[in-house]
Design an enzyme around this catalytic site. Structure first.
Site, PDB file in Angstrom:
ATOM      1  N   ASP A  68       0.855  -1.186   0.000  1.00 18.88           N
ATOM      2  CA  ASP A  68       0.000   0.000   0.000  1.00 18.88           C
ATOM      3  C   ASP A  68       0.897   1.244   0.000  1.00 18.88           C
ATOM      4  O   ASP A  68       2.126   1.156   0.109  1.00 18.88           O
ATOM      5  CB  ASP A  68      -0.973  -0.006   1.185  1.00 18.88           C
ATOM      6  CG  ASP A  68      -2.226   0.827   0.865  1.00 18.88           C
ATOM      7  OD1 ASP A  68      -2.174   1.655  -0.073  1.00 18.88           O
ATOM      8  OD2 ASP A  68      -3.252   0.658   1.541  1.00 18.88           O
TER       9      ASP A  68
HETATM   10  C1  BGC Z   1      -5.110   3.071   0.021  1.00 18.78           C
HETATM   11  C2  BGC Z   1      -5.263   1.984  -1.016  1.00 18.78           C
HETATM   12  C3  BGC Z   1      -5.193   2.590  -2.403  1.00 18.78           C
HETATM   13  C4  BGC Z   1      -3.875   3.332  -2.541  1.00 18.78           C
HETATM   14  C5  BGC Z   1      -3.682   3.937  -3.909  1.00 18.78           C
HETATM   15  C6  BGC Z   1      -3.891   3.938  -0.244  1.00 18.78           C
HETATM   16  O1  BGC Z   1      -3.854   5.056   0.582  1.00 18.78           O
HETATM   17  O2  BGC Z   1      -5.019   2.476   1.304  1.00 18.78           O
HETATM   18  O3  BGC Z   1      -6.466   1.299  -0.809  1.00 18.78           O
HETATM   19  O4  BGC Z   1      -5.304   1.589  -3.364  1.00 18.78           O
HETATM   20  O5  BGC Z   1      -3.833   4.373  -1.582  1.00 18.78           O
HETATM   21  O6  BGC Z   1      -4.516   4.992  -4.145  1.00 18.78           O
END
Ligand code: BGC
Length: 794
Positions: A308
């Protein structure tokens, strides 16, 4: 944290600076493996090699730096400021430092970036372009928890399929969905992105989404790669506070949280994303046991694992890595192949390999998995296949897509209460409707959070527009905003919880009163009052946890003022989480939960309010009476002193597992949802009272639509094993069927149970059954069931 998605919180200038902070390398020095810029001489389009041979050859040609570049995922910032590219950013691609990017959609924009990767790097390896296509790309479907409330796997698959069709025509080949985090705490903002609290429902819906996104094969047009996220346990963030630690027993991890991920893997999901959470002391992003022992070795996952957003760097703050280099070592050796945004692999992997802290074999394995996906996406055969403007024009926001979004929105709605059949509104008997509330004529919130590339401006249909499109001239609609649906006061900083009193809306107390007065005025003049209340969409989603579940702002004051008029009072709730609706449940005549219903949401709400569609949604998550009951879920254990077990001889009622100031039961149970018609269930019949180890059992129940309107019902099947080597939940969903009934129609509904359905992780952590006595329950909600008993024999 993904600052860049949260456009609406802050001014563009602020955002711009956050974006730069979120990606420090945009303006900093980066490894440049290709300082003697030469144009790529490689055209893979005519390669006749098999995938394995092709990748063997390519790996042979790649330098260490080029391999490490494949592990880097950068954000392109599209969706915030438009295609945001500068020379330094493009140079990153040119330098071979980018394996994939996200927030970078648009056929033309994507083509420009892909051209750099393909024509201006030494080897010309195309990049993967991703985006959070969570509930639609430009045609926005209901928020995930709303889709879940439909219990309609085919409609959900279609929603994901349409999202993939639009996204893949707009330069996107990878979505960061489905979110399969099991959630039991409505304070957590990401409830809105989830499927709720049940492992079977979450698994079934997540599989439907994987199939919808990926289709039969990701090399086909109109498909994109899916991501199983957030692996794993993120939904158990303590106290419902986002990014908080998680502490999950081995049994719960396997019996609950891992199940949907295994189901998606079996359905062929191509990538996994790690979570932000510390799980039992080991952050999941550096968790070798989960990523290597379970995901790769035990389950045999062949795709790649992405972290993530900056989750690798965060291992330092977790107190798990001593610095970013150490974090890169732990995350990479722990099984995370691609680093999202943090660029720790880019900076430290070469050094770590030279120091023999990371093996080249591990590097080659990760690069191979990423190249395999590029090959399977067809990018080597045609790197520009996702960048065709003509295709975008044919696929995006079509009439069919909008009709499907309308259909899905209608299916997502849950009728929570309908006293005296207040709904549907009988327009023959009234002359006017007062439509009141901050969400009644609101485009911005309609599409919820993580709304892909959805438009919050002109596109979404509001409830007011939906009603006006159906109501003829005979019924007048009067509208007033009435209240504010966000926090009335804002926090000046994170240091102290409520250390200020800046009205978010900039309204004075007098302004608020004027709005209520306007609402009261039009309500007095009208025959029926429809309130559309709920939460500002920014109150759920990432980084949006709450300690209260009440309707925010001054909406309670508004409701009470309107109640005093004694008109038929209908509440439509738009929100991404279960709210505390106790007052509404006792005081308004009908409640319809519409979640955040998407681009066509206002039309769908109007269709339901006016009876053009009979609602059939069922709750995928328990609605507590009060936040004090949280976590509250239907599949809990019995305890040694269950409520109702009082025995004056030794256990007076007050010494059972209960609260002094609240009932134990929820306000609305898991699986609850009414219809404009009524369904009658006959006593169910079991084919036998015994189930043998190789046998099967059928449970049959006759369901009759006893009303005079066509309707759908979700018939739910639960079991409970009375004694186990570990204690068993009082109820577990084992199956469901959503069926349509004509007025007066009866259907024989049959479920088949086999011992496989009764397997669980036993005390010794083996998966299997234990003979013994079971209850089997069938009904229209988890608290509306009829129960029979059977024995599973040796
Ligand atoms: C979130 C993810 C997301 C990623 C990309 C993160 O802050 O937890 O779920 O896919 O950002 O946008």
């Amino acid at each position: 944290m993904n600052f860049c998605i949260k456009t609406s919180y802050c001014a563009l200038v602020f955002l711009f600076s956050q974006c730069i902070h979120a990606n420090p390398t945009m303006f900093s020095d980066v490894i440049n493996p290709n300082s003697n810029q030469e144009l790529s001489q490689n055209d893979w389009r005519n390669s006749s090699l098999s995938m394995d041979k092709f990748i063997d050859d390519l790996l042979e040609k790649m330098t260490l730096d080029e391999k490490i570049g494949q592990l880097d995922l950068q954000s392109g910032y599209r969706g915030v400021t438009g295609p945001f590219v500068n020379a330094a950013y493009e140079q990153q691609i040119r330098n071979g430092n980018v394996g994939a990017i996200f927030n970078a959609y648009g056929a033309e924009f994507g083509k420009r970036l892909q051209t750099i990767a393909v024509e201006q790097t030494r080897l010309g390896i195309p990049i993967i372009m991703g985006h959070d296509v969570i509930h639609g790309h430009k045609t926005i479907f209901p928020q995930s928890i709303g889709e879940a409330a439909s219990w309609d796997l085919e409609a959900i698959r279609l929603s994901a399929k349409i999202a993939a069709k639009e996204a893949s025509a707009d330069g996107i080949m990878w979505t960061f969905a489905p979110v399969a985090d099991i959630v039991r705490d409505p304070r957590w903002g990401r409830v809105s992105e989830s499927v709720g609290e049940d492992p079977l429902l979450t698994s079934a819906i997540s599989v439907a989404r994987v199939k919808g996104f990926q289709g039969e094969d990701i090399s086909l047009d109109d498909t994109i790669m899916a991501t199983a996220k957030h692996f794993v346990g993120y939904g158990a963030s303590q106290a419902g506070r986002d990014y908080n630690s998680t502490d999950i027993s081995e049994h719960s991890l396997w019996s609950l949280y891992l199940l949907p991920f295994k189901a998606m893997l079996d359905a062929g999901v191509t990538t996994f994303m790690t979570g932000f959470n510390d799980l039992n002391g080991t952050p999941v992003t550096g968790n070798r046991y989960l990523l290597e022992d379970v995901l790769r070795d035990k389950w045999g996952f062949k795709g790649f694992v992405v972290t993530d957003y900056t989750a690798v760097k965060e291992l330092v703050a977790h107190g798990y890595a001593k610095d970013e280099k150490h974090a890169a070592q732990l995350a990479f050796n722990g099984g995370a192949d691609m680093d999202m945004v943090g660029q720790t692999y880019l900076k430290y992997l070469k050094l770590l390999i030279e120091e023999r802290k990371v093996s080249e074999a591990r590097l080659n394995g990760a690069v191979r998995r990423i190249l395999e996906m590029k090959w399977r996406l067809g990018l080597f055969a045609d790197p520009y296949r996702y960048h065709d403007d003509k295709r975008a024009a044919q696929r995006i926001l079509t009439k069919e897509n909008l009709a499907a979004a309308n259909d899905m929105a209608r299916r997502s709605m849950v009728l929570l209460k309908n006293h005296n059949q207040t709904l549907p509104i009988d327009t023959k008997k009234i002359n006017s409707i007062a439509l009141i509330g901050p969400l009644a004529d609101n485009r911005y919130d309609m599409i919820g959070n993580w709304a892909g590339a959805g438009d919050r401006g002109a596109q979404p249909v509001t409830v007011k527009e939906g009603l006006e499109s159906i109501l003829g001239e005979d019924v007048t609609t009067r509208y007033a905003k009435g209240a504010t649906h966000s926090y009335l006061l804002s926090h000046t900083g994170m240091s102290s919880l409520m250390d200020i009193d800046v009205p978010v809306s900039g309204q004075t107390v007098q302004d608020l009163q004027t709005e209520i007065d306007e609402a009261l005025k039009i309500a007095k003049e009208s025959d029926v009052v429809v309130m559309v209340l709920g939460e500002d969409q920014r109150m759920s989603g990432e980084a949006s946890s709450r300690t209260e579940l009440s309707l925010p702002g001054n909406q309670q004051v508004l409701m009470e003022a309107l109640r005093s008029l004694n008109k038929p009072l209908i509440l439509v709730v738009m929100s991404g989480r279960p709210n505390d609706l106790r007052w509404a449940d006792s005081n308004v005549d009908a409640i319809l939960h519409a979640w955040y219903p998407g681009t066509m949401g206002g039309q769908a709400v109007a269709d339901v309010l006016l009876g053009k569609y009979n609602p059939a949604g069922k709750l995928p998550m328990t609605f507590p009476r009060t936040v004090g009951q949280v976590p509250l879920f239907y599949n809990h254990k019995n305890t040694g002193r269950p409520i109702g077990s009082a025995n004056p001889a030794h256990t007076p009622a007050e010494y059972t597992s209960r609260y002094d100031d609240s009932l134990n039961s929820p306000l609305y149970a898991f699986g609850h949802g009414l219809s404009y018609t009524q369904f009658e269930y006959s006593p169910p019949i079991l084919s036998s009272e015994k189930l043998t180890p190789k046998g099967e059992l059928t449970i049959t129940v006759q369901v009759t639509n006893i009303g005079d309107r066509k309707g759908e019902e979700v018939i739910q099947l639960y079991t409970h094993q009375k004694v186990g080597s570990i204690t068993r939940p009082i109820k577990e969903l084992k199956g469901f069927q959503k069926l349509e009934f004509a007025p007066g129609e009866t259907k024989n509904v049959k479920f088949t149970l086999t011992p496989a359905d009764l397997a669980f992780f036993r005390a010794d952590m083996t998966w299997g059954t234990e003979p013994g006595e079971f209850d089997v329950m069938v009904g229209g909600a988890s608290n509306q069931v009829q129960t029979l008993a059977f024995t599973l024999t040796d």
